[in-house]
Design an enzyme around this catalytic site. Structure first.
Site, PDB file in Angstrom:
ATOM      1  N   SER A   2       0.834  -1.200   0.000  1.00 13.25           N
ATOM      2  CA  SER A   2       0.000   0.000   0.000  1.00 13.25           C
ATOM      3  C   SER A   2       0.868   1.249   0.000  1.00 13.25           C
ATOM      4  O   SER A   2       1.981   1.255   0.543  1.00 13.25           O
ATOM      5  CB  SER A   2      -0.860  -0.020   1.268  1.00 13.25           C
ATOM      6  OG  SER A   2      -1.406   1.247   1.521  1.00 13.25           O
ATOM      7  N   TYR A  13      -1.857  -1.085  11.048  1.00 13.17           N
ATOM      8  CA  TYR A  13      -2.165  -1.631   9.722  1.00 13.17           C
ATOM      9  C   TYR A  13      -1.042  -1.282   8.743  1.00 13.17           C
ATOM     10  O   TYR A  13      -0.520  -2.144   8.033  1.00 13.17           O
ATOM     11  CB  TYR A  13      -3.496  -1.073   9.204  1.00 13.17           C
ATOM     12  CG  TYR A  13      -3.635  -1.199   7.710  1.00 13.17           C
ATOM     13  CD1 TYR A  13      -3.974  -2.418   7.141  1.00 13.17           C
ATOM     14  CD2 TYR A  13      -3.365  -0.122   6.863  1.00 13.17           C
ATOM     15  CE1 TYR A  13      -4.051  -2.551   5.761  1.00 13.17           C
ATOM     16  CE2 TYR A  13      -3.434  -0.244   5.491  1.00 13.17           C
ATOM     17  CZ  TYR A  13      -3.782  -1.455   4.947  1.00 13.17           C
ATOM     18  OH  TYR A  13      -3.844  -1.597   3.585  1.00 13.17           O
ATOM     19  N   LYS A  27       2.014  -3.632   6.532  1.00 12.92           N
ATOM     20  CA  LYS A  27       2.357  -3.616   5.103  1.00 12.92           C
ATOM     21  C   LYS A  27       3.866  -3.409   4.936  1.00 12.92           C
ATOM     22  O   LYS A  27       4.509  -4.055   4.123  1.00 12.92           O
ATOM     23  CB  LYS A  27       1.577  -2.517   4.365  1.00 12.92           C
ATOM     24  CG  LYS A  27       0.094  -2.803   4.258  1.00 12.92           C
ATOM     25  CD  LYS A  27      -0.173  -4.061   3.430  1.00 12.92           C
ATOM     26  CE  LYS A  27      -1.620  -4.480   3.424  1.00 12.92           C
ATOM     27  NZ  LYS A  27      -1.850  -5.805   2.845  1.00 12.92           N
TER      28      LYS A  27
HETATM   29  N1  UFG Z   1     -13.165  10.463   3.272  1.00 21.32           N
HETATM   30  C1  UFG Z   1     -14.182  11.329   3.579  1.00 21.32           C
HETATM   31  N2  UFG Z   1     -15.342  10.814   4.070  1.00 21.32           N
HETATM   32  C2  UFG Z   1     -15.521   9.468   4.248  1.00 21.32           C
HETATM   33  C3  UFG Z   1     -14.474   8.591   3.907  1.00 21.32           C
HETATM   34  C4  UFG Z   1     -13.300   9.120   3.438  1.00 21.32           C
HETATM   35  O1  UFG Z   1     -14.050  12.534   3.446  1.00 21.32           O
HETATM   36  O2  UFG Z   1     -16.602   9.072   4.698  1.00 21.32           O
HETATM   37  C5  UFG Z   1     -11.911  11.023   2.760  1.00 21.32           C
HETATM   38  C6  UFG Z   1     -10.727  10.688   3.629  1.00 21.32           C
HETATM   39  O3  UFG Z   1     -10.626  11.571   4.715  1.00 21.32           O
HETATM   40  C7  UFG Z   1      -9.590  10.797   2.632  1.00 21.32           C
HETATM   41  C8  UFG Z   1     -10.235  10.330   1.308  1.00 21.32           C
HETATM   42  O4  UFG Z   1     -11.640  10.463   1.498  1.00 21.32           O
HETATM   43  O5  UFG Z   1      -9.204  12.129   2.483  1.00 21.32           O
HETATM   44  C9  UFG Z   1      -9.935   8.887   0.991  1.00 21.32           C
HETATM   45  O6  UFG Z   1     -10.257   8.096   2.121  1.00 21.32           O
HETATM   46  P1  UFG Z   1     -10.310   6.505   2.057  1.00 21.32           P
HETATM   47  O7  UFG Z   1     -10.641   6.020   3.422  1.00 21.32           O
HETATM   48  O8  UFG Z   1     -11.163   6.056   0.930  1.00 21.32           O
HETATM   49  O9  UFG Z   1      -8.825   6.114   1.659  1.00 21.32           O
HETATM   50  P2  UFG Z   1      -7.458   6.434   2.419  1.00 21.32           P
HETATM   51  O10 UFG Z   1      -6.585   7.092   1.422  1.00 21.32           O
HETATM   52  O11 UFG Z   1      -7.641   7.107   3.706  1.00 21.32           O
HETATM   53  O12 UFG Z   1      -7.000   4.963   2.775  1.00 21.32           O
HETATM   54  C10 UFG Z   1      -6.548   4.116   1.754  1.00 21.32           C
HETATM   55  C11 UFG Z   1      -6.803   2.671   2.121  1.00 21.32           C
HETATM   56  C12 UFG Z   1      -6.004   2.279   3.323  1.00 21.32           C
HETATM   57  C13 UFG Z   1      -4.567   2.649   3.145  1.00 21.32           C
HETATM   58  C14 UFG Z   1      -4.421   4.081   2.765  1.00 21.32           C
HETATM   59  C15 UFG Z   1      -3.016   4.401   2.413  1.00 21.32           C
HETATM   60  O13 UFG Z   1      -8.167   2.469   2.380  1.00 21.32           O
HETATM   61  O14 UFG Z   1      -6.105   0.880   3.465  1.00 21.32           O
HETATM   62  O15 UFG Z   1      -5.199   4.351   1.608  1.00 21.32           O
HETATM   63  O16 UFG Z   1      -2.795   5.752   2.361  1.00 21.32           O
HETATM   64  F1  UFG Z   1      -3.854   2.452   4.278  1.00 21.32           F
END
Ligand code: UFG
Length: 348
Positions: free
Chosen positions: A132, A157, A161
């Site tokens: 990741s 988590y 990785k």
């Molecule tokens: N977000 C919102 N509202 C929500 C969900 C997410 O605004 O209800 C935002 C988050 O704050 C972030 C973006 O959307 O800015 C993306 O969020 P995600 O949870 O979809 O993805 P992330 O980038 O936070 O996480 C992903 C994977 C993880 C991994 C990470 C690595 O889901 O497993 O990338 O950076 F660890």
């Protein structure tokens, strides 16, 4: 993608899950024989039916936990001649990992150790590891290349990785004839265009796109956008979203590279993403545009542990794997919506 004349047998751990099931479809369509192991902790056997409806083939399935060494020995003994492993099976909820670190370390690390041991014990040669972009933390320079230094992860988590990569790298170094590729995923989204398989979060989704589709479907009242004060064009955080089917293809190409003897080292790493940073609000607007559904949303405070922005330089994957993301953000969002509608039974 070309078909293989001699069928290679590939074990897909977590093959009933979101990325796993899409990869199984691409493997079968390329001519691989697929064996799935899954404990259904975050998936259901329905996805196996979906795989069968898409490909016409029902892969062999073992319901077992990859962190259970005896169960894995039994599986490898029964299946015989597993040529390689694509290792997805892992716990993946960042926030939960902060609350239950031991569960995450035990499950994710033991599974990875067991898979490497099984390759050694039973003579398998290839490992593709589901890593990741979390291993980069908040990078100092963007876009992120494979040379960008890894940072201490923000969560247990993320650490699993990073350490998972190290376990694999050290093991191939000490073995003869085992090759491994770690794929560092950015943000995979969307579903198979057939809407037969897709992401199926148990309970409230953590990730953006399932939350968007569930809000559009009326399952959630409102999308909360975490953070409106980031350093970005509209103040919301930036990620690199790309289609899960593109990601699935990357796994097949990684396997093919190793099988064809094209690896430049026994352990290699590739970034996989669209290579483009997009804000949360841009995702919301693209979803509204492509589906015609208005989303109820509000901008709230930042989510703990979130980074501000990250996107990939994918030139290495392009030159070495011959891979790049082919679907657009809009296409990916539309498939996510079609999948949600199918799950929810929404017509048209
Ligand atoms: N977000 C919102 N509202 C929500 C969900 C997410 O605004 O209800 C935002 C988050 O704050 C972030 C973006 O959307 O800015 C993306 O969020 P995600 O949870 O979809 O993805 P992330 O980038 O936070 O996480 C992903 C994977 C993880 C991994 C990470 C690595 O889901 O497993 O990338 O950076 F660890």
């Amino acid at each position: 993608m070309r078909k293989f004349s001699t069928m290679q047998k590939i074990l897909v751990t977590g093959g009933a899950g979101y990325i796993g099931s899409h990869t199984v479809v691409e493997l079968i369509n390329t001519g691989f024989e697929v064996v799935i192991v899954d404990n259904f902790s975050n998936s259901t056997p329905d996805s196996i039916n979906g795989i069968e409806r898409i490909t016409g083939i029902r892969p062999s399935l073992h319901e077992a936990d990859c962190s259970d060494i005896q169960a894995m020995q039994k599986l490898f003994f029964e299946e015989k001649n597993i040529d390689g492993i694509i290792h997805f099976a892992a716990l993946k909820v960042v926030g939960e990992s902060v609350e239950r670190p031991l569960e995450y370390y035990r499950n994710n690390l033991l599974s990875t150790i067991n898979m490497m041991q099984m390759l050694s014990e039973f003579g398998g040669k290839y490992m593709v590891f589901s890593s990741s972009c979390t291993v980069y933390g908040q990078p100092d320079v963007l876009p992120v290349t494979e040379e960008t230094p890894r940072k201490l992860a923000m969560s247990p988590y993320g650490n699993t990785k990073r350490v998972g990569e190290d376990i694999i790298q050290d093991t191939v170094k000490a073995s003869h004839g085992i090759y491994a590729i770690a794929l560092r995923y950015f943000n995979p989204i969307g579903a198979h265009p057939s809407a037969e398989i897709g992401e199926l979060p148990l309970g409230k989704p953590d990730n953006l796109v399932p939350f968007i589709t569930q809000t559009a479907a009326g399952i959630r009242e409102k999308l909360q956008i975490f953070g409106g004060d980031y350093d970005s064009p509209d103040g919301t955080a930036i990620r690199d979203y790309f289609h899960v089917v593109d990601l699935a293809r990357a796994h097949v190409l990684a396997l093919q590279r190793m099988i064809d003897g094209k690896s430049k080292a026994t352990y290699e790493v590739f970034n996989v993403g669209a290579g483009k940073g997009v804000t949360v609000l841009q995702v919301v607007k693209a979803f509204e545009r492509v589906t015609g559904v208005k989303l109820n949303y509000e901008i709230v405070g930042r989510r703990a542990g979130d980074i501000e922005k990250v996107w990939a330089d994918t030139s290495l994957a392009q030159t070495e794997l011959g891979w790049k993301a082919l679907s657009t953000l809009e296409e990916a969002l539309l498939t996510a919506w079609n999948w949600e509608k199918r799950v929810k039974g929404i017509k048209n």
